[in-house]
Design a protein around this motif. Structure first.
Motif, PDB file in Angstrom:
ATOM      1  N   ALA A 146      -6.274  -2.639  -2.116  1.00 16.34           N
ATOM      2  CA  ALA A 146      -5.704  -1.256  -2.063  1.00 16.34           C
ATOM      3  C   ALA A 146      -4.215  -1.209  -2.624  1.00 16.34           C
ATOM      4  O   ALA A 146      -3.476  -1.223  -3.351  1.00 16.34           O
ATOM      5  N   ILE A 147      -3.166  -1.551  -1.418  1.00 14.45           N
ATOM      6  CA  ILE A 147      -2.012  -2.243  -1.892  1.00 14.45           C
ATOM      7  C   ILE A 147      -1.394  -2.381  -3.249  1.00 14.45           C
ATOM      8  O   ILE A 147      -0.461  -2.016  -3.632  1.00 14.45           O
ATOM      9  N   ALA A 148      -1.736  -3.424  -3.931  1.00 14.00           N
ATOM     10  CA  ALA A 148      -1.680  -4.111  -4.388  1.00 14.00           C
ATOM     11  C   ALA A 148      -2.007  -3.043  -5.900  1.00 14.00           C
ATOM     12  O   ALA A 148      -0.384  -3.446  -6.474  1.00 14.00           O
ATOM     13  N   LEU A 149      -3.297  -2.929  -5.586  1.00 11.63           N
ATOM     14  CA  LEU A 149      -2.870  -1.489  -7.051  1.00 11.63           C
ATOM     15  C   LEU A 149      -1.836  -0.216  -6.769  1.00 11.63           C
ATOM     16  O   LEU A 149      -1.620   0.244  -7.534  1.00 11.63           O
ATOM     17  N   LEU A 150      -1.713   0.135  -5.158  1.00 10.14           N
ATOM     18  CA  LEU A 150      -1.289   1.824  -4.882  1.00 10.14           C
ATOM     19  C   LEU A 150       0.693   1.310  -4.869  1.00 10.14           C
ATOM     20  O   LEU A 150       0.841   2.323  -4.609  1.00 10.14           O
ATOM     21  N   ARG A 151       1.216  -0.190  -4.604  1.00  9.51           N
ATOM     22  CA  ARG A 151       2.022   0.014  -3.991  1.00  9.51           C
ATOM     23  C   ARG A 151       3.389   0.413  -5.168  1.00  9.51           C
ATOM     24  O   ARG A 151       4.078   1.579  -4.786  1.00  9.51           O
ATOM     25  N   ASP A 152       3.243   0.149  -6.028  1.00  8.25           N
ATOM     26  CA  ASP A 152       4.234   1.353  -7.643  1.00  8.25           C
ATOM     27  C   ASP A 152       3.885   2.636  -7.402  1.00  8.25           C
ATOM     28  O   ASP A 152       5.119   3.195  -7.594  1.00  8.25           O
ATOM     29  N   ALA A 153       3.323   3.362  -6.320  1.00 11.56           N
ATOM     30  CA  ALA A 153       3.052   4.880  -6.144  1.00 11.56           C
ATOM     31  C   ALA A 153       4.831   5.040  -5.477  1.00 11.56           C
ATOM     32  O   ALA A 153       5.447   6.338  -5.681  1.00 11.56           O
ATOM     33  N   LEU A 154       5.422   3.875  -5.026  1.00  7.97           N
ATOM     34  CA  LEU A 154       6.806   4.249  -4.129  1.00  7.97           C
ATOM     35  C   LEU A 154       7.845   4.394  -5.145  1.00  7.97           C
ATOM     36  O   LEU A 154       8.420   5.134  -4.263  1.00  7.97           O
ATOM     37  N   LEU A 185       8.719  10.083   1.906  1.00  5.37           N
ATOM     38  CA  LEU A 185       8.236  10.834   0.601  1.00  5.37           C
ATOM     39  C   LEU A 185       8.039  11.902   0.629  1.00  5.37           C
ATOM     40  O   LEU A 185       8.112  12.474  -0.400  1.00  5.37           O
ATOM     41  N   LEU A 186       6.823  11.881   1.564  1.00  2.02           N
ATOM     42  CA  LEU A 186       5.645  13.205   1.566  1.00  2.02           C
ATOM     43  C   LEU A 186       6.398  14.133   2.589  1.00  2.02           C
ATOM     44  O   LEU A 186       6.096  15.012   1.821  1.00  2.02           O
TER      45      LEU A 186
END
Length: 376
Positions: A146-154, A185-186
């Motif tokens: 999941a982290i690999a797919l979502l990390r770019d959201a940072l 960020l949130l």
């Protein structure tokens, strides 16, 4: 000559009939699309069903019917329509995305992941599908993927709150300090503040600070009671504090949102058993086992409930399955020993009693020699 003319007339009238039918299909389909565009999904469903009575193999109508049913929350029916659309027209790959969303909203994460991967095979650049798959993998506990797919959201200027929450939870469970950056960020937007509180509450829950978890999770609920996994997390914290009735209320709300979530059903069964509601406990654990028949925890609980009801024979299979999966669980082995004793299998009972006693002694010794943690 007469026969020849009759054949020509028959073909002519048949073509007129087919043309009229095609015209009716097109008219109803256009009307259904218009109702759907206006947000009147009940009427859209009725029109699509009319289309499909006239043209049962119209793949696009099945796909659109599924979308309208999903908007009404009728996900089982929606998925059946999506599946029929893909059977008729496998090239309708966008349907996989809608199916993945429907499975996700039903709490069927494995099936959602399969559908989303099928969609991404055709559209690998889809940010929406990639991030939704990441959220699904978080639900499945596959945090590294999941982290690999979502990390770019940072570093995404959009600051998508749902994606950041999924990423934050995966980072938290993986012990990665970047989850604190997600919280920061949130906190920078009004929409993100309750989600930040949710993550902080879940961090407290993971750390064993159950009172702190309840405080923060209730603060999050005051801002947005519909946050994902809020009631589940609050229910867990309350369960650990022994506040069973409040915990039950939380898990029941979670079940309304995700009726096929295994762990929600399991913890409801635990709580109903703890409060003496054995019929409700059995119903809930059996529902959990329909979702995950191999679960050691749920099989152990079902065996325990059946033994309490006096049905040692029915309790035997789930307890043996649980013990095979969790061989170091002293409590389950002890109940299995009692079942063997009740069934007259004295040798098996003696073996399990001895093993349960040995495991319990090891547990006591581990507790005795554990270093004392002094408060800072």
């Amino acid at each position: 000559l007469k026969i020849h003319l009759d054949a020509k007339m028959h073909a002519f009238f048949l073509s007129l009939l087919l043309f009229a039918q095609a015209s009716d299909v097109a008219t109803h389909f256009a009307q259904a699309v218009e109702w759907q565009r206006r947000g009147d999904f009940e009427r859209a469903v009725a029109e699509y069903r009319t289309v499909l009575r006239l043209a049962p193999d119209y793949a696009e109508a099945h796909a659109n019917l599924g979308a309208a049913l999903a908007r009404l929350g009728r996900y089982d029916e929606a998925i059946a329509s999506y599946q029929r659309a893909l059977e008729l027209s496998p090239e309708l790959t966008p349907v996989w995305l809608n199916m993945g969303i429907a499975f996700y909203r039903m709490g069927q994460a494995e099936r959602a992941a399969h559908a989303l991967r099928a969609y991404l095979a055709a559209f690998p650049e889809s940010k929406q599908a990639r991030r939704l798959l990441g959220a699904v993998l978080v639900e499945l506990g596959r945090d590294a993927e999941a982290i690999a797919l979502l990390r770019d959201a940072l570093d995404d200027a959009e600051r998508d709150v749902v994606t950041l929450y999924s990423l934050g939870l995966a980072l938290l469970r993986s012990g990665q300090p970047e989850h604190e950056r997600v919280v920061h960020l949130l906190e920078q937007s009004a929409q993100g503040k309750p989600v930040a509180l949710l993550l902080v509450g879940q961090a407290a829950l993971a750390a064993g600070d159950y009172k702190g978890a309840v405080e923060r999770l209730r603060a999050a609920a005051a801002l947005d009671p519909a946050l994902p996994r809020l009631d589940y997390s609050l229910g867990l914290a309350l369960l650990m504090l022994g506040q069973h009735e409040d915990a039950i209320a939380c898990f029941e709300r979670e079940r309304k949102r995700l009726p096929q979530d295994f762990w929600t059903l399991y913890y409801l069964a635990v709580l109903y058993d703890a409060t003496g509601r054995r019929s409700a406990a059995r119903s809930s654990v059996e529902a959990a086992l329909r979702i995950n028949p191999a679960s050691a925890e749920a099989n152990a609980l079902l065996g325990k409930l059946l033994f309490k009801e006096g049905d040692a024979r029915a309790a035997l299979a789930p307890l043996e399955k649980a013990t095979a999966a969790l061989p170091r669980d002293a409590e389950t082995r002890y109940i299995l020993a009692r079942v063997y004793k009740r069934l007259g299998r004295d040798r098996d009972a003696a073996r399990e009693f001895a093993e349960a006693q040995r495991l319990k002694a090891q547990q006591v010794e581990r507790e005795r020699t554990r270093p004392v943690a002094f408060p800072r």
